[in-house]
Structure formats: C-alpha cells, structure tokens
Design an enzyme around this catalytic site. Sequence first.
Site, PDB file in Angstrom:
ATOM      1  N   SER A 240       0.832  -1.220   0.000  1.00 27.54           N
ATOM      2  CA  SER A 240       0.000   0.000   0.000  1.00 27.54           C
ATOM      3  C   SER A 240       0.862   1.263   0.000  1.00 27.54           C
ATOM      4  CB  SER A 240      -0.969   0.002   1.187  1.00 27.54           C
ATOM      5  OG  SER A 240      -0.291  -0.250   2.398  1.00 27.54           O
ATOM      6  N   HIS A 270      -1.945  -8.920   1.903  1.00 28.82           N
ATOM      7  CA  HIS A 270      -1.633  -7.653   2.595  1.00 28.82           C
ATOM      8  C   HIS A 270      -2.784  -7.360   3.571  1.00 28.82           C
ATOM      9  CE1 HIS A 270       0.180  -3.872   3.353  1.00 28.82           C
ATOM     10  NE2 HIS A 270      -0.170  -3.188   2.278  1.00 28.82           N
ATOM     11  N   HIS A 317       5.659 -12.764   7.677  1.00 33.34           N
ATOM     12  CA  HIS A 317       5.854 -11.374   7.249  1.00 33.34           C
ATOM     13  C   HIS A 317       7.044 -11.298   6.313  1.00 33.34           C
ATOM     14  CE1 HIS A 317       6.236  -6.999   7.401  1.00 33.34           C
ATOM     15  NE2 HIS A 317       4.959  -7.035   7.722  1.00 33.34           N
ATOM     16  N   ARG A 326       2.638  -4.647  16.753  1.00 37.82           N
ATOM     17  CA  ARG A 326       1.255  -4.183  16.550  1.00 37.82           C
ATOM     18  C   ARG A 326       0.292  -5.276  17.025  1.00 37.82           C
ATOM     19  NH1 ARG A 326       1.556  -2.916  10.276  1.00 37.82           N
ATOM     20  NH2 ARG A 326       2.361  -5.051  10.427  1.00 37.82           N
ATOM     21  N   ASP A 372      -2.409  -8.444  11.473  1.00 40.95           N
ATOM     22  CA  ASP A 372      -3.736  -8.889  11.032  1.00 40.95           C
ATOM     23  C   ASP A 372      -4.267 -10.071  11.831  1.00 40.95           C
ATOM     24  OD1 ASP A 372      -3.942  -6.955   8.988  1.00 40.95           O
ATOM     25  OD2 ASP A 372      -2.555  -8.120   7.773  1.00 40.95           O
TER      26      ASP A 372
END
Length: 434
Positions: A240, A270, A317, A326, A372
């Site tokens: 992105s 993604h 990743h 995160r 995610d």
Amino acid sequence: MSRLKEKLAEKIPAYRERVTRLVKEHGDVVIDQVHVRQMYGGMRGLKSLTTDISYLDPEEGIRFRGYTIPECLEKMPKPPGSEMPYVEGHFYLLLTGDIPSTDDIKDVVDDFKTRSAVPKHVFDMLHAMSKDTHPMTMFSAAVLALQNDSVFVKKYNAGLSKMEYWDPTYEDSMNLLAKLPEIAAYIYRMKYKNNKIIKPNPDLDFGANFAHMMGIDHPYDEISRLYFMLHSDHESGNVSAHTTHLVGSALSDAYYSLSAGLNGLAGPLHGLANQEVLRWIQQVMDKMGNTLPTQEELKKFVWDTLKSGQVIPGYGHAVLRKTDPRYTAQRDFSIKYLPDDKIFKLVSMLYEVVPPILVEQGKAKNPWPNVDAHSGVIQWHYGITEYDFYTVMFGVGRAIGVLSNIIWDRVVGQALERPKSLTTAMLEERAGIK
Ligand code: CMX
C-alpha cells in the site's frame, strides 16, 4: 497558516539541503546489489527506497519517527480521560518528526473539522453501487470520487514551481484525511445497518468521532485511536505504501495515489488478511459447534489448512522475524478489556499452536503473528462482525502514513519511479546458462 503547516514549512529547507548534498556528493555510494532471485521474488529485502516517517527492524518491529509503539503510547498527548493518544497527534508526529503539544494537536483537530464535509455526490455514488460490492471497493472509489477537488491539480494546471508541489499535496492530504472517518463509517452503516447513518459529532476527535459514527460506545473510541495509529505506516516497501508512492511519482495527486494504495491493501496477502483471519476462525468455530477446540483439534485444523495449499492468515511477514509489536499492542488491550472473549481465547491458542507448526513445515521465514492476526478479534468483540469491513479501517489508518510520505516525496522532488527490466534470456545469459 496552521501550526502543523508552519512547522512543516520550517523543516523543509534543512531537509532539502541534506538530501541535495547526499545525492550530489555521495550519489555513487553503493547501498545494495540485486540478485536474480529478488527479480522474481518480489524484490524482497532489496534496499532501494527511502523514507524518514518510519523504519521496520526485522527483530524489533516498527518505529514511527524513531519511537517504538510503547513509546508512542506513553509519550503522545491523549484526549482528557483517555488511554490512547490522539490520531491527529500521531499524524503530526509522522509528518514533522516531533511529539506535538496538546495545543499543536488541538490545531490539527480544528483544522480537520473545517475540511471534513463530504460532498453529497460521494454518498450518491456509494448508493448507486451494486449491493454486493466489497466495502474496500467502495472506500477506494469514494476516495477517487473526491479527486475533482484536488488542489494540486488546480495549482499544477495554473503553473506551479516544483519547489511548491508539497504545499497543495499537503492541502489535498489534509482534505482527504479529514473526510475518511465519515466515509468509512458511512459505508459500514449503509451496507450493514440498514442505511441508518449517524451524523458526525464536531466536538469529537478523529478516533472518537469514528466510534460515534459507527454507533459503538466507549471503549471503542480507544480502540479506534489505537487501531488507526498501529496501522498507519510500516516503512515504504509494503504494497500500500509503495503503490501510493509509485503512483504519486507520476505527479498523480493524493486522491489517485491513495486510492491506488488502498487497492493494494485490499489483497489477501496484505491488508485483507485481517478479514481472512476472522473468516478462518469462524470456520474453526463452525466446525466445533461454536465451542473452543482443544489444542490437538486446532493443530489438525492448522495442518489441514496448510495441506490444502493455503497460507495461515495473520502469520508470517516479508520483513519481520518476530511477533509484530502491533499484534502485541492489540493483545495487551484484549487482555485488559476482553480477557474472557471466546474468539480472543482462540486467537491466543493460535499464538501457541501456529508458530511451531510453521517451523515444522519449514517454509515460512517468520512463523510469528503479524498485525492482522489480532485486528479482527477486537472489532468482533465490539460488534463489528462483518469482517469484510476490517480492511477499510486498516485503510483509514494507513492513509495517515502514506499521505505523510507523499508530502515528503514532493518536498525533495522524488523522481518518477522507473526501474529497468531485463528479459529472462538476458538473465540466463548473465548467469552463464547456454
Ligand atoms: N502460512 C503458510 N505458508 C506461509 C506463511 C503462512 N502464514 N507465510 C509464508 N508462507 C510460505 C510462503 O507462501 C512461501 O511459500 P512458497 O515458497 O511455497 O511460495 C514460503 O513460506 C516463504 O515465504 P516467506 O519468505 O516467509 O514470506 P513472503 O515474504 O514471501 O510473504 C507474507 C510474506 C506476509 C505474504 C506471507 O507470510 C503470508 O502469505 N502470510 C499470510 C497472509 C498475511 O498474514 N498477510 C498479512 C501481512 C501483513 C500485512 O501486510 O497486512
């Protein structure tokens, strides 16, 4: 001029001088080499981009302008009585590199309010789309539908010096960011809540106003602030961020650039992975008659997924080699606010079960969870069970980082991106294959 823009303008001359000197006097310094495998392998690891907004260390995770996530959570000013910092303050930090004062943030909050009105034609367009349109398609289309208001295009067409490109890009970015929470919440309420739209509340900050327009009570305002901050930036090589930069390098304005970046975010490898995680978890729960599986049952489910040729969503990743901080930040929130949530318990079980299986399978370079793997569980807990919507919220957060990046791209006149391609035959020749 707003305090934020003033601060930005203040920092530009010295930064331009640094970059000009680096390129002029040290432009021939070799930073990396390109290997054949990287040309077919998504340029993985190739050091060929630059950004000062964030840096991703494979072991440590993301730092925003040099600050880790725990440092940001501790140091950044928060709305009165809140645990999570202002989203507006995080944008200030990404853009300027400075921790803002409460007054600096108030200025951004007020500035966004003057820019937040979404034109009616955007909502009309959303209503005209097919009912089964994915919310990410709607979100990206809404960003594009605002493009007719681009300040950059008007100024460019009127004749604009290259040195001034950053200014209308800043204006476009501010105008866009101010509107994104309402657009996102509108899509949600229109699509999943019988079109019962909740109007924005001008007294609320970015995160709280989003929670209000979604129709979800405290502490969802806290999770909105955390969520947008966590998803904002991950240096500039991810799909992105890179797409936004690439499209912007053609001098396409912030609207074209962000919409393109969002289309990249909508891929299952993604940002869409957050919806995939919840879909996958639901499959486990359905199979188990809505009860928690045992570790053995869960292991079997993970292996079955891998054996059917699918990836475990939310794990692995391209850069990180440890648990994503995160993920950890969202886990900490969940331990505090939703310790007994069934899906959180399942996500925690996956944290124990998946990494050793990925190691045993021996393919994934990083067996640990990424952002995610945890995003959906909190959203689900607060009633957003329509997991198709999760990537839209990722997109609102990601806009903060990628728009900061393209403003700085304009400051130093980053060139049109145009790497060189070679044919397979040329590579074979170079490799000595007869
Ligand atoms: N499950 C199963 N296999 C995986 C895996 C996972 N979670 N992660 C990586 N692998 C596999 C890859 O598919 C690849 O297999 P092949 O050699 O057969 O092609 C192999 O392991 C090596 O891949 P890698 O170098 O470790 O990972 P990449 O840099 O190629 O890809 C990523 C990174 C994120 C696309 C990958 O880990 C993945 O598909 N994860 C699941 C989807 C996901 O969670 N995406 C979200 C990432 C964060 C974000 O951008 O939002």
